[in-house]
Design a protein around this motif. Structure first.
Motif, PDB file in Angstrom:
ATOM      1  N   SER A  36       0.847  -1.176   0.000  1.00  0.00           N
ATOM      2  CA  SER A  36       0.000   0.000   0.000  1.00  0.00           C
ATOM      3  C   SER A  36       0.892   1.239   0.000  1.00  0.00           C
ATOM      4  O   SER A  36       2.072   1.181   0.371  1.00  0.00           O
ATOM      5  CB  SER A  36      -0.895  -0.011   1.248  1.00  0.00           C
ATOM      6  OG  SER A  36      -1.552   1.215   1.438  1.00  0.00           O
ATOM      7  N   VAL A  38      -0.086   3.757   1.836  1.00  0.00           N
ATOM      8  CA  VAL A  38      -0.544   4.412   3.057  1.00  0.00           C
ATOM      9  C   VAL A  38       0.042   3.715   4.283  1.00  0.00           C
ATOM     10  O   VAL A  38      -0.109   2.499   4.449  1.00  0.00           O
ATOM     11  CB  VAL A  38      -2.089   4.401   3.143  1.00  0.00           C
ATOM     12  CG1 VAL A  38      -2.566   5.110   4.396  1.00  0.00           C
ATOM     13  CG2 VAL A  38      -2.693   5.035   1.899  1.00  0.00           C
ATOM     14  N   TYR A 235       1.613   9.229   3.356  1.00  0.00           N
ATOM     15  CA  TYR A 235       1.497   8.737   1.998  1.00  0.00           C
ATOM     16  C   TYR A 235       2.851   8.800   1.309  1.00  0.00           C
ATOM     17  O   TYR A 235       3.668   9.677   1.583  1.00  0.00           O
ATOM     18  CB  TYR A 235       0.488   9.569   1.199  1.00  0.00           C
ATOM     19  CG  TYR A 235      -0.822   9.764   1.914  1.00  0.00           C
ATOM     20  CD1 TYR A 235      -1.806   8.787   1.862  1.00  0.00           C
ATOM     21  CD2 TYR A 235      -1.061  10.920   2.662  1.00  0.00           C
ATOM     22  CE1 TYR A 235      -3.010   8.953   2.527  1.00  0.00           C
ATOM     23  CE2 TYR A 235      -2.257  11.091   3.331  1.00  0.00           C
ATOM     24  CZ  TYR A 235      -3.231  10.111   3.260  1.00  0.00           C
ATOM     25  OH  TYR A 235      -4.411  10.278   3.918  1.00  0.00           O
ATOM     26  N   MET A 242      -8.354  10.004   0.512  1.00  0.00           N
ATOM     27  CA  MET A 242      -8.736   8.594   0.501  1.00  0.00           C
ATOM     28  C   MET A 242     -10.031   8.346   1.262  1.00  0.00           C
ATOM     29  O   MET A 242     -10.511   7.231   1.348  1.00  0.00           O
ATOM     30  CB  MET A 242      -7.627   7.734   1.105  1.00  0.00           C
ATOM     31  CG  MET A 242      -7.210   8.166   2.500  1.00  0.00           C
ATOM     32  SD  MET A 242      -5.830   7.224   3.139  1.00  0.00           S
ATOM     33  CE  MET A 242      -6.687   5.781   3.740  1.00  0.00           C
ATOM     34  N   ARG A 339     -12.486   7.369  -9.172  1.00  0.00           N
ATOM     35  CA  ARG A 339     -11.128   7.505  -8.630  1.00  0.00           C
ATOM     36  C   ARG A 339     -10.138   6.863  -9.588  1.00  0.00           C
ATOM     37  O   ARG A 339     -10.187   5.663  -9.851  1.00  0.00           O
ATOM     38  CB  ARG A 339     -11.045   6.870  -7.248  1.00  0.00           C
ATOM     39  CG  ARG A 339      -9.661   6.915  -6.631  1.00  0.00           C
ATOM     40  CD  ARG A 339      -9.736   6.758  -5.132  1.00  0.00           C
ATOM     41  NE  ARG A 339     -10.390   7.911  -4.525  1.00  0.00           N
ATOM     42  CZ  ARG A 339     -10.704   7.993  -3.228  1.00  0.00           C
ATOM     43  NH1 ARG A 339     -10.428   6.989  -2.426  1.00  0.00           N
ATOM     44  NH2 ARG A 339     -11.298   9.065  -2.750  1.00  0.00           N
ATOM     45  N   CYS A 342      -5.046   4.859  -7.242  1.00  0.00           N
ATOM     46  CA  CYS A 342      -5.272   3.935  -6.128  1.00  0.00           C
ATOM     47  C   CYS A 342      -4.142   4.087  -5.109  1.00  0.00           C
ATOM     48  O   CYS A 342      -2.961   4.018  -5.465  1.00  0.00           O
ATOM     49  CB  CYS A 342      -5.307   2.508  -6.664  1.00  0.00           C
ATOM     50  SG  CYS A 342      -5.481   1.258  -5.396  1.00  0.00           S
ATOM     51  N   HIS A 343      -4.509   4.307  -3.845  1.00  0.00           N
ATOM     52  CA  HIS A 343      -3.503   4.489  -2.796  1.00  0.00           C
ATOM     53  C   HIS A 343      -3.427   3.318  -1.820  1.00  0.00           C
ATOM     54  O   HIS A 343      -2.428   3.157  -1.138  1.00  0.00           O
ATOM     55  CB  HIS A 343      -3.793   5.770  -2.021  1.00  0.00           C
ATOM     56  CG  HIS A 343      -3.735   6.988  -2.883  1.00  0.00           C
ATOM     57  ND1 HIS A 343      -2.562   7.536  -3.339  1.00  0.00           N
ATOM     58  CD2 HIS A 343      -4.724   7.760  -3.408  1.00  0.00           C
ATOM     59  CE1 HIS A 343      -2.815   8.586  -4.093  1.00  0.00           C
ATOM     60  NE2 HIS A 343      -4.120   8.739  -4.160  1.00  0.00           N
TER      61      HIS A 343
END
Length: 451
Positions: A36, A38, A235, A242, A339, A342-343
Protein backbone atom coordinates in the motif's frame (compact mmCIF):
# COMPACT_ATOMS: atom_id res chain seq x y z
CA UNK A 1 -15.05 -34.86 20.37
CA UNK A 2 -16.79 -31.50 19.93
CA UNK A 3 -17.03 -29.19 22.89
CA UNK A 4 -16.87 -32.07 25.34
CA UNK A 5 -13.19 -32.88 24.80
CA UNK A 6 -11.17 -33.60 27.92
CA UNK A 7 -8.63 -31.09 26.61
CA UNK A 8 -9.72 -27.66 25.49
CA UNK A 9 -7.46 -25.69 23.17
CA UNK A 10 -6.16 -22.31 24.34
CA UNK A 11 -4.83 -19.30 22.45
CA UNK A 12 -1.34 -20.73 23.00
CA UNK A 13 -2.29 -23.88 21.07
CA UNK A 14 -3.24 -21.73 18.10
CA UNK A 15 -0.22 -19.44 18.30
CA UNK A 16 2.23 -22.34 18.57
CA UNK A 17 0.69 -24.14 15.60
CA UNK A 18 3.34 -25.61 13.32
CA UNK A 19 1.53 -24.24 10.27
CA UNK A 20 1.44 -20.73 11.76
CA UNK A 21 5.12 -20.85 12.68
CA UNK A 22 6.05 -21.94 9.15
CA UNK A 23 3.94 -19.17 7.63
CA UNK A 24 5.47 -16.58 9.95
CA UNK A 25 8.90 -17.69 8.73
CA UNK A 26 7.80 -17.15 5.12
CA UNK A 27 6.48 -13.68 5.97
CA UNK A 28 9.72 -12.75 7.72
CA UNK A 29 11.62 -13.52 4.53
CA UNK A 30 9.52 -11.00 2.59
CA UNK A 31 11.07 -8.08 4.47
CA UNK A 32 9.50 -4.65 4.00
CA UNK A 33 7.37 -5.57 0.99
CA UNK A 34 4.99 -2.90 -0.32
CA UNK A 35 1.27 -3.57 -0.13
CA UNK A 36 0.00 0.00 0.00
CA UNK A 37 1.04 3.65 -0.32
CA UNK A 38 -0.54 4.41 3.06
CA UNK A 39 1.29 3.97 6.35
CA UNK A 40 0.89 5.17 9.93
CA UNK A 41 3.40 6.36 12.53
CA UNK A 42 3.98 2.73 13.53
CA UNK A 43 4.99 1.83 9.97
CA UNK A 44 1.83 -0.28 9.44
CA UNK A 45 0.50 -0.42 5.89
CA UNK A 46 -3.24 -0.06 5.28
CA UNK A 47 -5.69 -1.92 3.01
CA UNK A 48 -9.45 -2.05 2.59
CA UNK A 49 -10.90 -5.40 3.62
CA UNK A 50 -14.11 -7.20 2.62
CA UNK A 51 -15.07 -10.56 4.13
CA UNK A 52 -17.54 -13.13 2.87
CA UNK A 53 -20.18 -14.78 5.05
CA UNK A 54 -20.10 -18.48 5.80
CA UNK A 55 -21.33 -19.47 9.27
CA UNK A 56 -18.67 -21.03 11.49
CA UNK A 57 -16.25 -20.95 8.53
CA UNK A 58 -15.60 -17.38 9.65
CA UNK A 59 -12.82 -18.83 11.81
CA UNK A 60 -10.75 -19.05 8.62
CA UNK A 61 -11.20 -15.31 8.10
CA UNK A 62 -9.47 -14.73 11.44
CA UNK A 63 -6.53 -16.84 10.30
CA UNK A 64 -6.15 -14.68 7.18
CA UNK A 65 -6.28 -11.37 9.07
CA UNK A 66 -3.99 -12.75 11.78
CA UNK A 67 -1.10 -13.34 9.37
CA UNK A 68 -1.72 -10.01 7.62
CA UNK A 69 -1.47 -8.21 10.94
CA UNK A 70 1.72 -10.12 11.69
CA UNK A 71 3.08 -8.72 8.39
CA UNK A 72 2.27 -5.18 9.58
CA UNK A 73 -0.95 -4.70 7.63
CA UNK A 74 -3.93 -2.88 9.14
CA UNK A 75 -7.43 -2.21 7.83
CA UNK A 76 -8.85 1.17 6.83
CA UNK A 77 -12.32 0.50 5.42
CA UNK A 78 -14.10 -2.73 6.31
CA UNK A 79 -17.15 -4.52 4.93
CA UNK A 80 -18.69 -7.92 5.51
CA UNK A 81 -21.77 -10.10 5.57
CA UNK A 82 -22.88 -12.61 8.21
CA UNK A 83 -19.71 -14.26 9.59
CA UNK A 84 -17.77 -11.63 7.66
CA UNK A 85 -19.81 -8.95 9.43
CA UNK A 86 -18.87 -10.42 12.82
CA UNK A 87 -15.14 -10.33 12.08
CA UNK A 88 -15.51 -6.92 10.43
CA UNK A 89 -17.17 -5.48 13.52
CA UNK A 90 -14.59 -6.86 15.92
CA UNK A 91 -11.67 -5.71 13.76
CA UNK A 92 -13.19 -2.23 13.83
CA UNK A 93 -13.89 -1.83 17.54
CA UNK A 94 -11.25 -3.81 19.45
CA UNK A 95 -8.27 -1.71 20.48
CA UNK A 96 -6.77 1.13 18.46
CA UNK A 97 -6.62 1.39 14.69
CA UNK A 98 -2.90 0.62 14.57
CA UNK A 99 -3.07 -2.35 16.95
CA UNK A 100 -3.43 -6.01 15.87
CA UNK A 101 -6.93 -7.34 16.61
CA UNK A 102 -7.08 -10.92 15.36
CA UNK A 103 -5.52 -12.49 18.45
CA UNK A 104 -8.20 -10.89 20.65
CA UNK A 105 -10.96 -12.02 18.28
CA UNK A 106 -9.55 -15.55 18.25
CA UNK A 107 -9.35 -15.57 22.05
CA UNK A 108 -13.00 -14.56 22.35
CA UNK A 109 -13.98 -17.29 19.93
CA UNK A 110 -12.06 -20.22 21.37
CA UNK A 111 -13.24 -19.33 24.87
CA UNK A 112 -16.82 -19.56 23.63
CA UNK A 113 -18.91 -22.69 23.18
CA UNK A 114 -20.38 -21.90 19.76
CA UNK A 115 -23.05 -24.52 20.31
CA UNK A 116 -24.64 -22.09 22.79
CA UNK A 117 -25.61 -20.01 19.77
CA UNK A 118 -28.00 -22.84 18.85
CA UNK A 119 -30.52 -21.51 21.36
CA UNK A 120 -33.63 -23.19 20.03
CA UNK A 121 -35.90 -26.00 21.23
CA UNK A 122 -34.12 -29.06 22.63
CA UNK A 123 -35.07 -31.04 19.53
CA UNK A 124 -33.30 -28.39 17.42
CA UNK A 125 -30.14 -28.65 19.51
CA UNK A 126 -30.32 -32.44 19.26
CA UNK A 127 -30.82 -32.22 15.52
CA UNK A 128 -27.90 -29.85 14.93
CA UNK A 129 -25.62 -32.09 16.97
CA UNK A 130 -26.95 -35.38 15.53
CA UNK A 131 -28.15 -34.70 11.99
CA UNK A 132 -28.04 -38.35 10.99
CA UNK A 133 -30.12 -39.44 14.00
CA UNK A 134 -32.82 -36.83 13.35
CA UNK A 135 -32.84 -37.69 9.64
CA UNK A 136 -33.32 -41.37 10.50
CA UNK A 137 -36.15 -40.61 12.94
CA UNK A 138 -37.87 -38.37 10.40
CA UNK A 139 -37.72 -41.08 7.73
CA UNK A 140 -38.97 -43.65 10.26
CA UNK A 141 -41.98 -41.53 11.18
CA UNK A 142 -42.79 -40.80 7.53
CA UNK A 143 -42.65 -44.54 6.80
CA UNK A 144 -45.01 -45.43 9.65
CA UNK A 145 -48.27 -44.91 7.70
CA UNK A 146 -47.05 -47.33 5.01
CA UNK A 147 -46.02 -49.93 7.59
CA UNK A 148 -49.33 -49.56 9.41
CA UNK A 149 -51.32 -49.92 6.16
CA UNK A 150 -49.38 -53.09 5.44
CA UNK A 151 -49.93 -54.57 8.91
CA UNK A 152 -53.64 -53.71 9.33
CA UNK A 153 -54.92 -56.40 6.90
CA UNK A 154 -52.65 -58.93 8.58
CA UNK A 155 -54.02 -57.77 11.92
CA UNK A 156 -57.60 -58.69 10.89
CA UNK A 157 -56.72 -62.12 9.57
CA UNK A 158 -54.22 -63.16 12.18
CA UNK A 159 -54.72 -64.48 15.67
CA UNK A 160 -51.18 -63.54 16.67
CA UNK A 161 -51.47 -61.17 19.63
CA UNK A 162 -48.04 -59.65 19.04
CA UNK A 163 -49.17 -58.31 15.64
CA UNK A 164 -52.19 -56.65 17.24
CA UNK A 165 -49.92 -55.10 19.89
CA UNK A 166 -47.39 -53.93 17.28
CA UNK A 167 -50.10 -52.25 15.17
CA UNK A 168 -51.48 -50.50 18.23
CA UNK A 169 -48.01 -49.28 19.28
CA UNK A 170 -47.20 -48.00 15.80
CA UNK A 171 -50.50 -46.12 15.58
CA UNK A 172 -49.90 -44.52 18.98
CA UNK A 173 -46.33 -43.57 18.02
CA UNK A 174 -47.52 -42.05 14.76
CA UNK A 175 -50.30 -40.01 16.39
CA UNK A 176 -47.97 -38.77 19.14
CA UNK A 177 -45.40 -37.83 16.50
CA UNK A 178 -48.00 -35.82 14.60
CA UNK A 179 -49.06 -33.99 17.77
CA UNK A 180 -45.42 -33.26 18.64
CA UNK A 181 -44.70 -32.05 15.10
CA UNK A 182 -47.77 -29.80 15.24
CA UNK A 183 -46.54 -28.30 18.52
CA UNK A 184 -43.09 -27.68 17.04
CA UNK A 185 -44.57 -26.05 13.94
CA UNK A 186 -46.71 -23.71 16.05
CA UNK A 187 -43.60 -22.72 18.01
CA UNK A 188 -41.65 -22.36 14.76
CA UNK A 189 -44.29 -20.07 13.30
CA UNK A 190 -44.49 -18.04 16.51
CA UNK A 191 -40.73 -17.46 16.23
CA UNK A 192 -41.09 -16.12 12.68
CA UNK A 193 -39.88 -19.42 11.21
CA UNK A 194 -36.54 -19.37 13.00
CA UNK A 195 -35.25 -22.52 14.73
CA UNK A 196 -33.04 -20.50 17.09
CA UNK A 197 -33.69 -17.24 18.94
CA UNK A 198 -30.32 -15.62 18.30
CA UNK A 199 -30.36 -14.23 21.84
CA UNK A 200 -27.18 -16.03 22.93
CA UNK A 201 -25.24 -14.69 19.96
CA UNK A 202 -26.40 -11.15 20.54
CA UNK A 203 -25.51 -11.43 24.22
CA UNK A 204 -22.02 -12.64 23.25
CA UNK A 205 -21.32 -9.88 20.70
CA UNK A 206 -22.83 -7.26 23.02
CA UNK A 207 -20.46 -8.19 25.83
CA UNK A 208 -17.45 -7.80 23.55
CA UNK A 209 -18.67 -4.44 22.29
CA UNK A 210 -19.34 -3.29 25.86
CA UNK A 211 -15.82 -4.29 26.90
CA UNK A 212 -14.55 -1.92 24.23
CA UNK A 213 -16.84 0.92 25.33
CA UNK A 214 -19.15 0.53 22.33
CA UNK A 215 -22.63 0.69 23.84
CA UNK A 216 -24.62 2.78 21.36
CA UNK A 217 -24.83 3.29 17.62
CA UNK A 218 -23.26 6.70 18.16
CA UNK A 219 -20.29 5.07 19.91
CA UNK A 220 -19.96 2.60 17.04
CA UNK A 221 -20.00 5.29 14.35
CA UNK A 222 -17.58 7.53 16.23
CA UNK A 223 -15.14 4.68 16.80
CA UNK A 224 -15.22 3.28 13.27
CA UNK A 225 -15.23 6.58 11.36
CA UNK A 226 -11.78 8.14 11.45
CA UNK A 227 -10.13 10.68 9.16
CA UNK A 228 -6.62 10.05 7.83
CA UNK A 229 -5.47 13.11 9.78
CA UNK A 230 -6.79 11.67 13.07
CA UNK A 231 -4.77 8.51 12.62
CA UNK A 232 -1.74 10.38 11.34
CA UNK A 233 -1.47 8.46 8.10
CA UNK A 234 1.43 9.09 5.77
CA UNK A 235 1.50 8.74 2.00
CA UNK A 236 4.32 7.86 -0.33
CA UNK A 237 3.11 10.39 -2.90
CA UNK A 238 1.50 13.58 -1.58
CA UNK A 239 -1.69 13.66 0.48
CA UNK A 240 -4.58 12.24 -1.56
CA UNK A 241 -8.18 12.25 -0.41
CA UNK A 242 -8.74 8.59 0.50
CA UNK A 243 -11.85 9.28 2.54
CA UNK A 244 -12.62 8.47 6.16
CA UNK A 245 -12.46 4.95 7.51
CA UNK A 246 -15.83 3.25 7.75
CA UNK A 247 -17.56 -0.07 8.37
CA UNK A 248 -20.33 -1.61 6.27
CA UNK A 249 -22.45 -4.52 7.45
CA UNK A 250 -24.80 -6.04 4.87
CA UNK A 251 -28.34 -7.07 5.88
CA UNK A 252 -31.50 -8.03 4.04
CA UNK A 253 -34.73 -6.28 5.03
CA UNK A 254 -37.48 -8.73 4.04
CA UNK A 255 -40.17 -6.25 5.10
CA UNK A 256 -39.31 -3.60 2.52
CA UNK A 257 -37.48 -6.12 0.29
CA UNK A 258 -34.17 -4.28 0.27
CA UNK A 259 -30.46 -4.74 0.69
CA UNK A 260 -29.42 -2.58 3.62
CA UNK A 261 -25.98 -1.30 4.58
CA UNK A 262 -25.50 -0.54 8.27
CA UNK A 263 -24.70 1.83 9.86
CA UNK A 264 -24.93 3.87 6.64
CA UNK A 265 -28.72 3.39 6.45
CA UNK A 266 -29.43 4.18 10.11
CA UNK A 267 -31.10 7.48 9.28
CA UNK A 268 -33.31 5.84 6.66
CA UNK A 269 -34.90 3.83 9.45
CA UNK A 270 -34.99 6.65 11.97
CA UNK A 271 -33.12 4.44 14.43
CA UNK A 272 -32.30 6.15 17.69
CA UNK A 273 -28.55 6.59 18.12
CA UNK A 274 -28.71 5.30 21.70
CA UNK A 275 -29.69 1.69 20.89
CA UNK A 276 -27.06 -1.02 21.04
CA UNK A 277 -25.14 -1.63 17.77
CA UNK A 278 -25.12 -5.39 18.34
CA UNK A 279 -28.48 -5.41 16.54
CA UNK A 280 -26.65 -4.74 13.25
CA UNK A 281 -24.41 -7.79 13.61
CA UNK A 282 -27.34 -9.89 14.80
CA UNK A 283 -29.30 -8.79 11.72
CA UNK A 284 -26.49 -9.59 9.30
CA UNK A 285 -25.97 -13.15 10.63
CA UNK A 286 -29.65 -14.16 10.80
CA UNK A 287 -29.51 -17.25 8.60
CA UNK A 288 -33.09 -17.64 7.26
CA UNK A 289 -35.08 -20.47 8.86
CA UNK A 290 -32.20 -21.19 11.26
CA UNK A 291 -32.31 -17.96 13.28
CA UNK A 292 -35.29 -15.75 13.96
CA UNK A 293 -35.22 -12.56 11.90
CA UNK A 294 -33.82 -9.57 13.77
CA UNK A 295 -36.39 -6.84 14.40
CA UNK A 296 -35.51 -3.16 13.98
CA UNK A 297 -38.20 -0.59 14.68
CA UNK A 298 -38.62 2.73 12.85
CA UNK A 299 -39.82 6.02 14.23
CA UNK A 300 -43.30 7.20 13.25
CA UNK A 301 -41.77 10.06 11.27
CA UNK A 302 -39.85 7.68 9.03
CA UNK A 303 -42.80 5.29 8.64
CA UNK A 304 -44.97 8.15 7.37
CA UNK A 305 -42.50 8.92 4.60
CA UNK A 306 -43.13 6.92 1.45
CA UNK A 307 -40.68 5.11 -0.79
CA UNK A 308 -37.54 5.69 1.26
CA UNK A 309 -35.65 3.17 -0.81
CA UNK A 310 -37.55 4.03 -3.99
CA UNK A 311 -39.31 0.68 -3.84
CA UNK A 312 -41.42 -0.09 -0.80
CA UNK A 313 -41.68 2.05 2.31
CA UNK A 314 -40.47 0.70 5.62
CA UNK A 315 -42.87 -0.36 8.36
CA UNK A 316 -42.98 0.20 12.09
CA UNK A 317 -41.27 -3.15 12.70
CA UNK A 318 -38.87 -4.38 10.05
CA UNK A 319 -37.52 -7.91 9.86
CA UNK A 320 -33.90 -8.48 8.88
CA UNK A 321 -32.20 -11.69 7.81
CA UNK A 322 -28.71 -12.71 6.69
CA UNK A 323 -27.32 -10.21 4.19
CA UNK A 324 -25.89 -13.17 2.31
CA UNK A 325 -29.35 -13.72 0.87
CA UNK A 326 -28.62 -10.75 -1.41
CA UNK A 327 -24.89 -10.02 -1.19
CA UNK A 328 -22.64 -12.50 0.58
CA UNK A 329 -19.41 -10.92 -0.68
CA UNK A 330 -20.02 -7.12 -0.79
CA UNK A 331 -16.83 -6.11 -2.56
CA UNK A 332 -18.80 -3.57 -4.61
CA UNK A 333 -19.00 -1.17 -1.63
CA UNK A 334 -15.35 -0.26 -2.26
CA UNK A 335 -15.80 0.45 -5.96
CA UNK A 336 -15.33 4.12 -6.82
CA UNK A 337 -15.42 4.47 -10.63
CA UNK A 338 -14.42 8.15 -10.40
CA UNK A 339 -11.13 7.51 -8.63
CA UNK A 340 -8.26 7.17 -11.08
CA UNK A 341 -5.41 6.83 -8.57
CA UNK A 342 -5.27 3.93 -6.13
CA UNK A 343 -3.50 4.49 -2.80
CA UNK A 344 -4.46 1.32 -0.95
CA UNK A 345 -5.71 -2.02 -2.28
CA UNK A 346 -8.97 -3.87 -1.75
CA UNK A 347 -8.44 -7.30 -0.23
CA UNK A 348 -11.45 -9.62 -0.53
CA UNK A 349 -11.62 -12.83 1.51
CA UNK A 350 -13.65 -15.54 -0.20
CA UNK A 351 -14.53 -18.77 1.63
CA UNK A 352 -14.04 -21.34 -1.10
CA UNK A 353 -16.05 -24.52 -0.53
CA UNK A 354 -14.53 -26.06 -3.65
CA UNK A 355 -16.25 -27.74 -6.57
CA UNK A 356 -18.47 -30.58 -5.48
CA UNK A 357 -20.32 -32.56 -8.16
CA UNK A 358 -24.02 -32.07 -7.55
CA UNK A 359 -26.73 -34.60 -8.10
CA UNK A 360 -29.59 -33.71 -10.38
CA UNK A 361 -31.05 -30.46 -9.01
CA UNK A 362 -34.52 -31.81 -9.77
CA UNK A 363 -33.97 -35.01 -7.79
CA UNK A 364 -36.05 -33.52 -4.98
CA UNK A 365 -37.93 -30.33 -4.20
CA UNK A 366 -35.39 -29.64 -1.44
CA UNK A 367 -32.48 -29.87 -3.88
CA UNK A 368 -34.25 -27.58 -6.33
CA UNK A 369 -35.07 -25.05 -3.58
CA UNK A 370 -31.46 -24.95 -2.38
CA UNK A 371 -30.29 -24.33 -5.95
CA UNK A 372 -32.73 -21.43 -6.36
CA UNK A 373 -31.65 -19.86 -3.07
CA UNK A 374 -27.98 -20.31 -3.97
CA UNK A 375 -28.56 -18.56 -7.30
CA UNK A 376 -30.17 -15.59 -5.55
CA UNK A 377 -27.40 -15.42 -2.94
CA UNK A 378 -24.53 -15.20 -5.38
CA UNK A 379 -26.03 -13.44 -8.42
CA UNK A 380 -25.47 -9.85 -7.22
CA UNK A 381 -21.80 -10.35 -6.34
CA UNK A 382 -21.01 -12.54 -9.34
CA UNK A 383 -22.57 -10.00 -11.66
CA UNK A 384 -20.44 -7.20 -10.19
CA UNK A 385 -17.25 -9.27 -10.51
CA UNK A 386 -18.15 -10.24 -14.08
CA UNK A 387 -18.62 -6.59 -15.06
CA UNK A 388 -15.46 -5.53 -13.22
CA UNK A 389 -12.89 -8.23 -13.91
CA UNK A 390 -10.19 -6.23 -12.15
CA UNK A 391 -11.66 -7.14 -8.75
CA UNK A 392 -11.95 -10.81 -9.65
CA UNK A 393 -8.35 -10.93 -10.88
CA UNK A 394 -6.63 -8.77 -8.26
CA UNK A 395 -8.83 -8.47 -5.18
CA UNK A 396 -10.45 -11.87 -4.54
CA UNK A 397 -8.39 -14.25 -2.41
CA UNK A 398 -9.71 -17.74 -1.73
CA UNK A 399 -9.53 -19.65 1.54
CA UNK A 400 -9.98 -23.40 1.08
CA UNK A 401 -12.75 -24.50 3.48
CA UNK A 402 -13.99 -27.43 1.40
CA UNK A 403 -13.50 -29.95 4.23
CA UNK A 404 -15.66 -28.07 6.74
CA UNK A 405 -19.39 -27.61 7.35
CA UNK A 406 -20.57 -24.00 7.64
CA UNK A 407 -23.29 -24.95 10.17
CA UNK A 408 -21.13 -27.17 12.39
CA UNK A 409 -21.65 -25.27 15.64
CA UNK A 410 -20.35 -28.29 17.58
CA UNK A 411 -17.03 -28.17 15.74
CA UNK A 412 -14.14 -29.58 17.77
CA UNK A 413 -11.24 -27.42 18.86
CA UNK A 414 -8.99 -29.45 16.59
CA UNK A 415 -11.19 -28.59 13.59
CA UNK A 416 -11.22 -24.93 14.63
CA UNK A 417 -7.43 -24.92 14.60
CA UNK A 418 -7.32 -26.52 11.14
CA UNK A 419 -9.83 -24.00 9.85
CA UNK A 420 -7.78 -21.16 11.33
CA UNK A 421 -4.67 -22.61 9.67
CA UNK A 422 -6.43 -22.64 6.29
CA UNK A 423 -6.90 -18.89 6.66
CA UNK A 424 -3.26 -18.44 7.66
CA UNK A 425 -2.10 -20.42 4.59
CA UNK A 426 -4.29 -18.34 2.26
CA UNK A 427 -3.14 -15.10 3.88
CA UNK A 428 0.51 -16.09 3.48
CA UNK A 429 -0.05 -16.87 -0.20
CA UNK A 430 -1.55 -13.39 -0.64
CA UNK A 431 1.45 -11.78 1.04
CA UNK A 432 3.88 -13.71 -1.14
CA UNK A 433 2.08 -13.26 -4.47
CA UNK A 434 0.82 -9.67 -4.17
CA UNK A 435 2.41 -7.12 -6.50
CA UNK A 436 1.50 -3.55 -5.53
CA UNK A 437 2.86 -1.94 -8.69
CA UNK A 438 0.93 -4.37 -10.90
CA UNK A 439 -2.22 -3.83 -8.82
CA UNK A 440 -2.07 -0.04 -9.23
CA UNK A 441 -1.45 -0.33 -12.95
CA UNK A 442 -4.46 -2.64 -13.41
CA UNK A 443 -6.65 -0.32 -11.33
CA UNK A 444 -5.60 2.57 -13.55
CA UNK A 445 -6.62 0.59 -16.63
CA UNK A 446 -10.04 -0.05 -15.08
CA UNK A 447 -10.54 3.71 -14.73
CA UNK A 448 -9.47 4.35 -18.31
CA UNK A 449 -11.85 1.68 -19.66
CA UNK A 450 -14.84 3.13 -17.83
CA UNK A 451 -14.21 6.74 -18.89
Amino acid sequence: MGFFNSKRYTIEDFETSKVLEECKGKVDQLGDKKYSDVRDDYDNQYVNLVQEGGGVLGIALIGFTYILEYAGIRFWKLAGTSAGAINTTLLAVIGKKHEPKSKSILTHLINTNMFNFVDGHWIVRLGVKNVRLITFLAKFILALPIVIMFLVPIHFYSDQSWINTLVLILIVVFVLSLLFAQRLFILYKKRKFGLCRGWEFRKWISEILNQNNIKTIEDFINETTKSPKEIGLKYRHGSPNMGDSEVTLICCDVTSENKVEFPRDVDNYGIMKNIHPSIFVRASMSIPFFFEPAIISCTDEVVNKSNIFKSKSVKKDNYFVDGGLISNFPINVFHNPERDVCHLPVVGLNLDSGFKPKKDIFSSILSYTFKLVSTMRYYHDKNFLYQNRFYQDYCVHNIDVSKFNWLDFSMSDEQKLKLFEQGVIAGTKFLEDFNWREYKSARKELYVKTH
